[in-house]
Design a protein around this motif. Structure first.
Motif, mmCIF file in Angstrom:
data_model
loop_
_atom_site.group_PDB
_atom_site.id
_atom_site.type_symbol
_atom_site.label_atom_id
_atom_site.label_comp_id
_atom_site.label_asym_id
_atom_site.label_seq_id
_atom_site.Cartn_x
_atom_site.Cartn_y
_atom_site.Cartn_z
ATOM 1 N N GLY A 206 0.824 -1.347 -0.132
ATOM 2 C CA GLY A 206 0.107 -0.067 0.105
ATOM 3 C C GLY A 206 0.847 1.142 -0.125
ATOM 4 O O GLY A 206 1.953 1.160 -0.550
ATOM 5 N N VAL B 240 -12.807 11.234 4.458
ATOM 6 C CA VAL B 240 -11.564 10.098 4.456
ATOM 7 C C VAL B 240 -10.790 10.011 5.623
ATOM 8 O O VAL B 240 -10.611 8.908 6.186
ATOM 9 N N GLU C 32 -6.498 -0.293 0.350
ATOM 10 C CA GLU C 32 -7.889 0.079 -0.146
ATOM 11 C C GLU C 32 -8.560 -1.323 -0.203
ATOM 12 O O GLU C 32 -8.119 -2.224 -0.923
ATOM 13 N N ARG C 33 -9.719 -1.499 0.500
ATOM 14 C CA ARG C 33 -10.634 -2.607 0.288
ATOM 15 C C ARG C 33 -12.030 -2.184 0.188
ATOM 16 O O ARG C 33 -12.607 -1.652 1.223
ATOM 17 N N GLY D 80 -13.743 -0.185 -1.466
ATOM 18 C CA GLY D 80 -13.796 1.351 -1.404
ATOM 19 C C GLY D 80 -13.651 1.840 -0.054
ATOM 20 O O GLY D 80 -13.946 2.952 0.168
ATOM 21 N N GLN D 81 -13.006 1.111 0.886
ATOM 22 C CA GLN D 81 -12.749 1.549 2.165
ATOM 23 C C GLN D 81 -11.210 1.892 2.332
ATOM 24 O O GLN D 81 -10.629 1.044 1.733
ATOM 25 N N LEU D 82 -10.696 2.758 2.997
ATOM 26 C CA LEU D 82 -9.378 2.835 3.400
ATOM 27 C C LEU D 82 -8.875 2.274 4.764
ATOM 28 O O LEU D 82 -9.610 2.625 5.761
ATOM 29 N N HIS E 46 -18.872 4.802 0.582
ATOM 30 C CA HIS E 46 -17.723 4.759 0.003
ATOM 31 C C HIS E 46 -16.633 5.862 0.397
ATOM 32 O O HIS E 46 -17.014 7.233 -0.013
ATOM 33 N N GLU E 47 -15.699 5.474 0.939
ATOM 34 C CA GLU E 47 -14.799 6.597 1.603
ATOM 35 C C GLU E 47 -13.807 6.824 0.450
ATOM 36 O O GLU E 47 -12.911 8.033 0.544
ATOM 37 N N ALA E 48 -13.468 5.955 -0.334
ATOM 38 C CA ALA E 48 -12.126 5.950 -1.524
ATOM 39 C C ALA E 48 -12.314 7.223 -2.164
ATOM 40 O O ALA E 48 -13.313 7.361 -2.888
#
Length: 329
Positions: free
Chosen positions: A122, A139, A173-174, A176-178, A320-322
């Motif tokens: 990452g 974020v 990233e997984r 849509g999340q960090l 979705h945080e990304a």
């Protein structure tokens, strides 16, 4: 055993980087436990970091080893060997999805000591902030709360990290999340009194710290780490989390352009400079409390700090945080 044979860590950021394919020691090709050493990644003052493969599971790992010449000098290195093994045992106790996991560790018949850890792929928080600047609240909020969760879990186990900083937090990233991965418990200290003695500010050698000096990274060190490093507890980590949060929301560290001696005075006596106007007041207040000079005035635990940040950033749980954090390869 959970936490020892099914886990993850990346190359400690302070180690001297070695380009892939650079000439390495005779460990290349050697098998340590269930791991075959493949490539030298980095070198510190008393140890080296390698990429290894675990053929049975088809996974990559990172192996930290103690220099064998140090091991051979038994009369001078007994304490270093003890601290190295203590690091492995402490780190293996932490079984958390947001921590880099320890797979295994051991001592070879020729005196070589090693720890196999998760190979995290990452970007570090330092890299993200340097590339993107201040993080948007949607974020920052959930990501930071997750970092606080793993620190809180470590504290519950009696482990103080003592070197939380942007380069020791990987972000992946997984869906849509960090998600964070906290790295390098190489200078961790047991709250039960099993201290890893101090040494090496901005530790060149995270696994093998010498005795009798301050411990940590100067930009993140709590006042008590400068004055009485042997007596620090989890509240020093909360201070470092405050510095980390400041960097994430401002895009820069609170005390910049200051030499090491000046940093000591800044952390001991100076309030952090005001955060930029774009930072919401509740976020700024949460960070200011974490960075209180008196450790009694800080958040009672890391979880409380994380929840305060999550609330101050608007709950921080979007679907979705990304945002485009990582540039395409």
């Amino acid at each position: 055993m959970p936490g020892v044979d099914d886990q993850t860590e990346a190359l400690p950021a302070p180690a001297e980087h070695v380009a892939p394919g650079a000439p390495a020691a005779s460990l290349i090709g050697r098998t340590l436990g269930k791991f075959k050493v493949a490539e030298l990644l980095g070198r510190g003052g008393s140890g080296e970091v390698y990429r290894a493969e675990q053929p049975q599971l088809g996974r990559s790992a990172v192996i930290k080893v103690l220099h064998r010449e140090t091991t051979a000098a038994r009369s001078r290195s007994a304490n270093k060997i003890e601290r190295f093994l203590r690091e492995a045992k402490l780190a293996s106790r932490l079984d958390h999805p947001y921590a880099a996991h320890v797979y295994a560790f051991g001592a070879e018949t020729d005196g070589l000591l090693w720890i196999a850890m998760e190979h995290v792929r990452g970007a570090t928080l330092d890299e993200i902030v340097a590339r993107r600047g201040a993080m948007p609240p949607a974020v920052f909020g959930p990501l930071f709360a997750r970092i606080c969760e793993v620190v809180h879990t470590a504290h519950e186990l009696g482990i103080v990290h003592r070197d939380i900083k942007g380069s020791n937090v990987m972000v992946i990233e997984r869906a849509g999340q960090l998600l964070p991965k906290l790295l390098d418990f190489g200078i961790a200290k047991g709250l039960d009194g099993g201290a890893t003695p101090g040494g090496g500010v901005d530790h060149v050698d995270p696994a093998l710290t010498g005795q009798g000096s301050t411990l940590g990274s100067p930009h993140y060190m709590a006042p008590e780490q400068w004055e009485a490093p042997a007596g620090v507890d989890g509240r020093a980590d909360i201070y470092a989390l405050g510095v980390l949060a400041y960097r994430c929301v401002a895009g820069y560290l609170p005390f910049r352009g200051i030499e090491r001696a000046g940093l000591a005075q800044a952390h001991l006596t100076m309030p952090p400079p005001p955060l930029p106007d774009h930072v919401a007041m509740p976020v700024a207040e949460a960070i200011a409390r974490a960075m209180a000079k008196a450790r009694e005035a800080r958040w009672p635990d890391a979880l409380a700090f994380g929840e305060a940040v999550r609330t101050a950033t608007g709950d921080g749980r979007p679907a979705h945080e990304a945002v485009p954090i990582f540039d395409p390869a």
